[in-house]
Write an enzyme that holds these catalytic residues in place. Structure first.
Site, PDB file in Angstrom:
ATOM      1  N   LYS B  73       0.850  -1.191   0.000  1.00  0.00           N
ATOM      2  CA  LYS B  73       0.000   0.000   0.000  1.00  0.00           C
ATOM      3  C   LYS B  73       0.887   1.243   0.000  1.00  0.00           C
ATOM      4  O   LYS B  73       1.900   1.282   0.718  1.00  0.00           O
ATOM      5  CB  LYS B  73      -0.894  -0.029   1.241  1.00  0.00           C
ATOM      6  CG  LYS B  73      -1.968   1.040   1.286  1.00  0.00           C
ATOM      7  CD  LYS B  73      -2.848   0.844   2.526  1.00  0.00           C
ATOM      8  CE  LYS B  73      -3.958   1.865   2.612  1.00  0.00           C
ATOM      9  NZ  LYS B  73      -4.828   1.668   3.804  1.00  0.00           N
ATOM     10  N   SER B 148      -9.724   1.716   2.839  1.00  0.00           N
ATOM     11  CA  SER B 148      -8.838   2.443   1.961  1.00  0.00           C
ATOM     12  C   SER B 148      -7.799   1.576   1.239  1.00  0.00           C
ATOM     13  O   SER B 148      -7.224   2.025   0.251  1.00  0.00           O
ATOM     14  CB  SER B 148      -8.113   3.509   2.773  1.00  0.00           C
ATOM     15  OG  SER B 148      -7.259   2.920   3.721  1.00  0.00           O
ATOM     16  N   SER B 172      -9.862  -0.574   7.102  1.00  0.00           N
ATOM     17  CA  SER B 172      -9.275  -0.395   5.772  1.00  0.00           C
ATOM     18  C   SER B 172      -8.553  -1.603   5.183  1.00  0.00           C
ATOM     19  O   SER B 172      -8.161  -1.570   4.027  1.00  0.00           O
ATOM     20  CB  SER B 172      -8.306   0.793   5.782  1.00  0.00           C
ATOM     21  OG  SER B 172      -9.025   1.998   5.719  1.00  0.00           O
TER      22      SER B 172
END
Lengths: 95, 473
Positions: B73, B148, B172
């Protein structure tokens, strides 16, 4: 209490942000809506309840005070938007 | 394909690390135009790493993660590889150091294929808040992948990485895992070092794996967990192998089902799947009992106060001076700050900074921030009490399956309410996992969430593994 455009501009200054009139209007409506939702917490009686900043009850975490290599100055300055003589460059702040 | 299977192929010399890396770049080339999971690819570094990995494999020093291609990420710092946080303000930021998790991956010669998309600064639940581009759901390209960690979930679900790392502040990792039909593990707060994870809400943030199987999640956790001198909130759990109990019988384990987890607001297909999953557990000899968990109804309100407050403070560092975007439009230092931040941050990030500053400001601090911290105490206390009796808590990961792109972007509160089952876990610092448990009538994946006792990931993985194996029969 209703969040007004004035409140938005006051908080924006604290946040180091700026909004156009139109944006401030929209932000006021959205913040008001969200803060009203948050006010449901008032339904809970929290008298004598200790606030918890952190789930891990730590105080100080100590380590030995050792001298270790630091980052290279030029390496760190690579990401600077503006630099001069090995320093970050900003507008003049003292007249 | 899983970490475990590729690991066996690598050590049996059925495939080389370089071939495997090339295979994954082929997958990316074929699929990523449609999905949009990656922000940055780092092919050169990956190829070099593949050669080093092969050496380790040849010398019989490979760990499970050696030579396995994965994605990170883009809010986890990678030295010399751009780390954007999905934000204009960090569009060209190249970290001078690696996050601790990246150091750990490098020391095992894991292959980092690239950095994947996210909601700006991990604030959002659909990855639509990325400054760069949208990511689509591999099951239906008109739907969001969740967020996210939407890029992490989408790249694993479409096999553009064997696994990925994400971060979870309020769901997330788990919610995008649920939306994309994969496994997502949010470990106990402190299990994995946060050093190098760009801070959003420091008391809630935690890194974790998104994988295709429960066993893989355990293997990644083994490779990246542990106390770190660079994160004073990290803990030594004393566990060296989180998969040690994974294959043990779950008979006589006890699960709690909070009544309000199945209340109104839950999509009927999701509810049906969860009830079905409960039957599977009961068939395996697990006791499932309904319980009251009244304070979690207040979790979203408390969460958005606490997380926004912490975010407003953490994001004060973006000032257009040391790194990141600087506006061209200023006459003095104050204008430099304000214009750089206003032009550099997206709408949702500004909204959170504003909310956070508001709840911390004089006159509102007690009414909002302190109140939320008191509610945090109540929420954690309620969980602690449940875990005196139960081995885990069962319920849905999200109230719906993946929704349409653009469907919720006009109403921030509506988006926040989607976090109802996930945020209380972060508030209490507990571990939780989302595992696939079927599909809805539109053929979109549904996620089952299991919540565990703090630092008891071994039992959590055991419970998750048992279900996964049982339904695969």
């Amino acid at each position: 209490m209703k969040v007004t455009k004035e409140t938005v501009n006051y908080v924006a200054n604290l946040s180091r942000l700026t909004f156009t009139d139109e944006e401030a209007e929209k932000m006021a409506g959205q913040m008001d809506h969200i803060l009203r939702y948050m006010e449901q917490l008032n339904k809970l009686d929290t008298t004598d309840v200790t606030p918890m900043e952190h789930v891990k009850p730590i105080s100080n975490v100590f380590r030995d005070d050792l001298v270790v290599p630091s980052y290279d100055r030029s390496e760190l300055l690579k990401n600077a938007p503006n630099q001069e003589n090995g320093a970050f460059k900003v507008p003049k702040i003292v007249e | 394909m899983t970490i475990l299977k590729y690991h066996q192929m690598l050590i049996n010399k059925e495939i080389s690390a370089l071939e495997l890396t090339n295979l994954y770049y082929d997958h990316i080339e074929k699929n990523d135009e449609q999905i949009g999971a990656y922000i940055t690819l780092c092919k050169e570094q990956a190829m070099n790493m593949a050669n080093r990995a092969q050496e380790k494999i040849n010398n019989q020093q490979a760990t499970y993660l050696t030579g396995i291609p994965m994605a990170i990420k883009d809010n986890i710092c990678t030295k010399d590889i751009k780390t954007t946080c999905g934000s204009k303000i960090l569009e060209n930021f190249i970290p001078p150091y690696n996050a601790t998790v990246v150091e750990k991956l490098n020391s095992q010669e894991a292959i980092i294929l690239g950095k994947v998309n996210l909601d700006e600064f991990a604030m959002g639940g659909s990855t639509e808040n990325s400054y760069f581009h949208k990511t689509t759901n591999p099951y239906d390209n008109t739907k969001v992948p969740g967020g996210s960690s939407g890029g992490s979930a989408a790249c694993v679900a479409s096999d553009m990485a064997v696994y990925a790392l994400g971060s979870d502040t309020g769901g997330s990792i788990r919610q995008p895992a649920a939306f994309c039909g994969i496994v997502g593990l949010k470990p106990t707060y402190g299990t994995i070092s946060r050093n190098g994870l760009v801070a959003f809400a420091s008391s809630l943030d935690q890194i974790g794996p998104l994988t295709k199987t429960v066993e893989d999640a355990g293997l990644v956790l083994n490779g990246i967990a542990g106390i770190d001198k660079f994160d004073s909130t990290s803990s030594n759990s004393g566990i060296s192998d989180y998969t040690v109990n994974m294959k043990n019988d779950v008979k006589n384990k006890k699960l709690a089902l909070p009544k309000n987890y199945l209340a109104s607001g839950l999509a009927p297909d999701v509810k049906q799947s969860i009830l079905q999953a409960i039957k599977v557990y009961e068939k395996m000899g697990v006791t499932v009992e309904e319980v009251d968990l009244q304070f979690t109804d207040y979790a979203i309100a408390a969460y958005y106060i606490i997380s926004s407050a912490e975010a407003s403070s953490n994001l004060a560092r973006y000032d257009g001076v040391k790194y990141g975007y600087r506006s061209e439009n200023f006459n003095n230092l104050l204008e430099l700050y304000k214009n750089s931040r206003s032009e550099g941050f997206g709408e949702e990030v500004k909204r959170r900074i504003m909310l956070g500053t508001y709840v911390l400001s004089s006159g509102y601090y007690d009414a909002y921030y302190k109140k939320a911290l008191q509610v945090r105490t109540l929420i954690k206390g309620e969980f602690d009490k449940l875990f005196e009796t139960y081995d885990g808590i069962i319920g849905p990961t999200a109230p719906t399956t993946a929704y349409g792109i653009g469907e919720k972007t006009d109403d921030p509160l509506e988006m926040y309410l989607g976090d109802i089952y996930t945020v209380s876990v972060n508030i209490a610092g507990l571990p939780a996992i989302s595992i696939p448990c079927g599909f809805d009538s539109q053929k979109l994946p549904i996620g089952l969430q299991l919540i565990g006792k703090a630092f008891d990931e071994t039992t959590l993985l055991q419970l998750a593994y048992a279900y996964e194996q049982e339904v695969a029969k």
